[in-house]
Enzyme design. Structure first.
Site, PDB file in Angstrom:
ATOM      1  N   LYS A  22      15.636  -4.377  -2.397  1.00 52.69           N
ATOM      2  CA  LYS A  22      14.688  -5.299  -1.762  1.00 52.69           C
ATOM      3  C   LYS A  22      13.655  -5.769  -2.776  1.00 52.69           C
ATOM      4  CE  LYS A  22      11.138  -3.592   0.802  1.00 52.69           C
ATOM      5  NZ  LYS A  22       9.821  -4.074   0.385  1.00 52.69           N
ATOM      6  N   ASN A  23      13.046  -4.816  -3.501  1.00 51.76           N
ATOM      7  CA  ASN A  23      11.914  -5.186  -4.346  1.00 51.76           C
ATOM      8  C   ASN A  23      12.334  -5.914  -5.610  1.00 51.76           C
ATOM      9  OD1 ASN A  23      10.340  -4.171  -2.382  1.00 51.76           O
ATOM     10  ND2 ASN A  23       9.811  -2.268  -3.447  1.00 51.76           N
ATOM     11  N   CYS A 116      -2.698  -4.636   3.971  1.00 47.33           N
ATOM     12  CA  CYS A 116      -1.649  -4.279   4.939  1.00 47.33           C
ATOM     13  C   CYS A 116      -1.962  -2.853   5.391  1.00 47.33           C
ATOM     14  CB  CYS A 116      -0.266  -4.381   4.315  1.00 47.33           C
ATOM     15  SG  CYS A 116       0.092  -3.027   3.224  1.00 47.33           S
ATOM     16  N   ARG A 121      -4.611  -3.643  -1.015  1.00 38.30           N
ATOM     17  CA  ARG A 121      -3.611  -4.361  -1.819  1.00 38.30           C
ATOM     18  C   ARG A 121      -4.208  -5.567  -2.574  1.00 38.30           C
ATOM     19  NH1 ARG A 121       1.412  -3.004   0.473  1.00 38.30           N
ATOM     20  NH2 ARG A 121       2.357  -3.655  -1.480  1.00 38.30           N
ATOM     21  N   ASP A 304       6.876   5.311  -2.450  1.00 39.42           N
ATOM     22  CA  ASP A 304       7.678   4.821  -1.318  1.00 39.42           C
ATOM     23  C   ASP A 304       8.525   5.920  -0.691  1.00 39.42           C
ATOM     24  OD1 ASP A 304       8.376   1.506  -2.670  1.00 39.42           O
ATOM     25  OD2 ASP A 304       6.586   2.419  -1.806  1.00 39.42           O
ATOM     26  N   ARG A 396      12.366  -4.464   7.914  1.00 35.53           N
ATOM     27  CA  ARG A 396      11.934  -5.199   6.708  1.00 35.53           C
ATOM     28  C   ARG A 396      12.648  -4.679   5.470  1.00 35.53           C
ATOM     29  NH1 ARG A 396       5.575  -6.202   6.279  1.00 35.53           N
ATOM     30  NH2 ARG A 396       6.434  -7.188   4.427  1.00 35.53           N
TER      31      ARG A 396
HETATM   32  C1  EPZ Z   1       5.218  -2.755  -5.108  1.00 34.76           C
HETATM   33  O1  EPZ Z   1       4.015  -3.105  -4.446  1.00 34.76           O
HETATM   34  C2  EPZ Z   1       6.249  -2.544  -4.021  1.00 34.76           C
HETATM   35  N1  EPZ Z   1       6.440  -3.793  -3.295  1.00 34.76           N
HETATM   36  C3  EPZ Z   1       5.793  -1.427  -3.078  1.00 34.76           C
HETATM   37  O2  EPZ Z   1       6.847  -1.202  -2.168  1.00 34.76           O
HETATM   38  C4  EPZ Z   1       5.577  -0.152  -3.878  1.00 34.76           C
HETATM   39  O3  EPZ Z   1       5.047   0.837  -3.005  1.00 34.76           O
HETATM   40  C5  EPZ Z   1       4.573  -0.423  -5.008  1.00 34.76           C
HETATM   41  O4  EPZ Z   1       5.063  -1.517  -5.831  1.00 34.76           O
HETATM   42  C6  EPZ Z   1       4.380   0.797  -5.906  1.00 34.76           C
HETATM   43  O5  EPZ Z   1       5.607   1.203  -6.437  1.00 34.76           O
HETATM   44  C7  EPZ Z   1       7.232  -4.757  -3.836  1.00 34.76           C
HETATM   45  O6  EPZ Z   1       7.774  -4.597  -4.920  1.00 34.76           O
HETATM   46  C8  EPZ Z   1       7.423  -5.998  -3.012  1.00 34.76           C
HETATM   47  P1  EPZ Z   1       1.319  -2.212  -7.253  1.00 34.76           P
HETATM   48  P2  EPZ Z   1       2.768  -3.693  -5.317  1.00 34.76           P
HETATM   49  O7  EPZ Z   1       0.846  -3.556  -7.682  1.00 34.76           O
HETATM   50  O8  EPZ Z   1       3.303  -4.612  -6.355  1.00 34.76           O
HETATM   51  C9  EPZ Z   1      -3.315  -1.487  -6.970  1.00 34.76           C
HETATM   52  C10 EPZ Z   1       7.885  -1.031  -0.113  1.00 34.76           C
HETATM   53  O9  EPZ Z   1       7.853  -0.114   0.699  1.00 34.76           O
HETATM   54  N2  EPZ Z   1      -3.413  -2.872  -7.474  1.00 34.76           N
HETATM   55  O10 EPZ Z   1       2.014  -1.325  -8.231  1.00 34.76           O
HETATM   56  O11 EPZ Z   1       1.739  -4.190  -4.379  1.00 34.76           O
HETATM   57  C11 EPZ Z   1      -2.819  -1.476  -5.522  1.00 34.76           C
HETATM   58  O12 EPZ Z   1      -3.908  -1.632  -4.638  1.00 34.76           O
HETATM   59  C12 EPZ Z   1       6.625  -1.509  -0.794  1.00 34.76           C
HETATM   60  O13 EPZ Z   1       8.943  -1.602  -0.502  1.00 34.76           O
HETATM   61  C13 EPZ Z   1      -4.660  -3.367  -7.817  1.00 34.76           C
HETATM   62  O14 EPZ Z   1      -5.675  -2.664  -7.716  1.00 34.76           O
HETATM   63  O15 EPZ Z   1       2.272  -2.339  -5.990  1.00 34.76           O
HETATM   64  C14 EPZ Z   1      -2.200  -0.117  -5.382  1.00 34.76           C
HETATM   65  O16 EPZ Z   1      -3.203   0.850  -5.094  1.00 34.76           O
HETATM   66  C15 EPZ Z   1       5.403  -0.842  -0.188  1.00 34.76           C
HETATM   67  N3  EPZ Z   1      -4.767  -4.646  -8.265  1.00 34.76           N
HETATM   68  C16 EPZ Z   1      -1.634   0.153  -6.776  1.00 34.76           C
HETATM   69  O17 EPZ Z   1      -2.288  -0.767  -7.667  1.00 34.76           O
HETATM   70  C17 EPZ Z   1      -3.678  -5.465  -8.410  1.00 34.76           C
HETATM   71  O18 EPZ Z   1      -3.820  -6.628  -8.849  1.00 34.76           O
HETATM   72  C18 EPZ Z   1      -0.130  -0.081  -6.854  1.00 34.76           C
HETATM   73  O19 EPZ Z   1       0.078  -1.440  -6.570  1.00 34.76           O
HETATM   74  C19 EPZ Z   1      -2.405  -4.939  -8.059  1.00 34.76           C
HETATM   75  C20 EPZ Z   1      -2.295  -3.646  -7.596  1.00 34.76           C
END
Ligand code: EPZ
Length: 416
Positions: A22-23, A116, A121, A304, A396
């Site tokens: 998915k991702n 969310c 996020r 995850d 989803r």
């Molecule tokens: C991706 O989310 C995945 N989603 C998530 O999977 C997964 O849990 C996550 O990576 C961590 O592995 C997709 O790929 C569509 P991050 P993402 O940016 O990109 C903070 C699922 O179940 N952050 O690595 O949003 C954020 O708040 C989903 O498939 C900032 O502070 O993850 C979080 O605490 C759920 N500023 C941490 O980093 C930013 O600009 C990790 O976020 C971006 C992120």
């Protein structure tokens, strides 16, 4: 809204196969906007989130077909550079359209994704990186208003190895003038897959799978055909299910080393797991032992799989501790698991799980994708009937979940 009705306590066995990631698909589909032509992407899972992303692209003027697991995207009719709130708010990954729209139109207006269930996020790292590449960005009325003449390659240091920010900046850098280096980049396999996709279209990206990604900008990308990797989190979800409920489960169409951290933890809890080239064989051997886990960026234990692992540990012979370090609010499944007679206490970002001898069925409610899977697993472990409400969260990210589980003996039906 659909529900699941589960009668638990049954031993499961047989073979289950994993769909495409998915991702990875959610990053590659918007990235195809960089290509002014037709792109064919194979092994795409038929999920709500994927269909939603295709709707977002269609709303921008793109044509697509999706049959079997093959998506064909024709971006020659791309006509809009505004992605509005109603589109973005339902699926955060839509923010990935920002960089390609900038390359196609020199400007873009993309709604800020809301938070969310699992956290606020923010996308500050996406914005900070794009500004460093020379994009002018204003935040007005909940929209990211961006414009540029030409992105210029730069050395970018990510404060956190954010998956989303790394994807966004790879997509931006591949057509920027000069060289971009992303330091402290995320190393998730889905990032590597996106990089390989971009390289298959003529991109020049190296360092994939490391935390230092180098991108030499090119003038344009050409049409390509690409196959998405298997879904790492679905692989892990089914491996945990096997450890909880099966004397003989094989998970097919996997890349086992991508869930090394999980396999180590399950073996530590007593599960017997053997891997071959692209399948994983699991044997439940009695009650699991309690273990301690901390979620970390890849290759650490994936956030995850935190909820599915917790469901497995509810009936361990001894206490477990799970520390969630990635998202600030990812324990929604805990009160629901406790309704199924689990004994879990939360203190801040840490869950303390006291193993109980068994779970009892009850009506529960999913509030996010992976927490929803955890409730399915707990329902399959419980001795009686469980009803799971709001399973649209599960749809989803898990393709035909009940069908796959019925094939290995689970008593689970979808109630429309
Ligand atoms: C991706 O989310 C995945 N989603 C998530 O999977 C997964 O849990 C996550 O990576 C961590 O592995 C997709 O790929 C569509 P991050 P993402 O940016 O990109 C903070 C699922 O179940 N952050 O690595 O949003 C954020 O708040 C989903 O498939 C900032 O502070 O993850 C979080 O605490 C759920 N500023 C941490 O980093 C930013 O600009 C990790 O976020 C971006 C992120």
């Amino acid at each position: 809204m659909d529900k699941y009705r589960i009668s638990g306590g049954k031993a499961l066995s047989g073979e289950i196969s994993v769909s495409g990631s998915k991702n990875s698909a959610l990053a590659i589909l918007p990235a195809s906007l960089l290509i002014n032509g037709i792109t064919r992407i194979k092994n795409v899972p038929n999920l709500k989130d994927v269909c939603y992303m295709l709707n977002v692209l269609e709303s921008l003027g793109v044509k697509y077909s999706f049959s079997g697991s093959i998506v064909e995207i024709d971006t020659r009719t791309l006509s809009k550079y505004i992605a509005d709130y109603d589109l973005i708010r339902k699926m955060r990954a839509s923010i990935y359209v920002l960089s390609p729209l900038l390359h196609r139109f020199k400007k873009a207006e993309v709604s800020l994704p809301g938070g969310c269930a699992i956290g606020t996020r923010p996308v500050d790292l996406h914005i900070k990186g794009l500004k460093e590449l020379g994009v002018e960005i204003e935040l007005e009325h909940g929209y990211i208003e961006a414009k540029m003449t030409q992105m210029k390659g730069k050395e970018i240091y990510l404060d956190f190895p954010s998956v989303g920010a790394t994807c966004q900046l790879m997509i931006a850098g591949v057509l920027a003038a000069g060289k971009t280096i992303i330091y402290n980049a995320a190393k998730e396999p889905e990032i590597e897959d996106l990089g390989k996709f971009l390289n298959s279209a003529g991109g020049q990206i190296s360092g994939l799978g490391t935390n230092e990604i180098s991108i030499t900008g090119v003038d344009s990308l050409h049409e390509t055909e690409f196959s998405v990797i298997p879904d790492r989190i679905e692989t892990g979800s089914f491996t945990i299910l096997g450890a909880a409920l099966s004397k003989n489960l094989t998970v097919n169409n996997t890349i086992p080393h991508q869930i090394e951290a999980l396999i180590e933890k399950l073996q530590e809890s007593g599960a017997e797991i053997t891997v071959s080239q692209n399948s994983i064989h699991i044997k439940k051997s009695g009650r699991p032992q309690g273990i301690n886990v901390k979620t970390l960026p890849y290759p650490g234990f994936p956030t995850d799989l935190q909820a599915p692992l917790m469901a497995y540990l509810t009936v361990a012979d001894g206490p477990s501790i799970i520390n969630e370090t990635i998202f600030e609010n990812r324990f929604h499944h805990v009160p629901e698991l406790n309704r199924l007679a689990a004994d879990i206490k939360i203190e801040g970002q840490t869950a303390y799980i006291k193993g109980v001898p068994s779970l009892e069925g009850a009506p529960v409610m999913a509030s996010d994708l992976r927490g929803g899977f955890a409730l399915v697993l707990a329902g399959l472990i419980a001795e009686s009937e469980t009803i799971i409400n709001r399973i649209y969260h599960i749809d989803r990210g898990y393709e035909e979940l009940e069908t796959k589980l019925q094939k290995i003996g689970a008593d689970i039906i979808r109630i429309k």
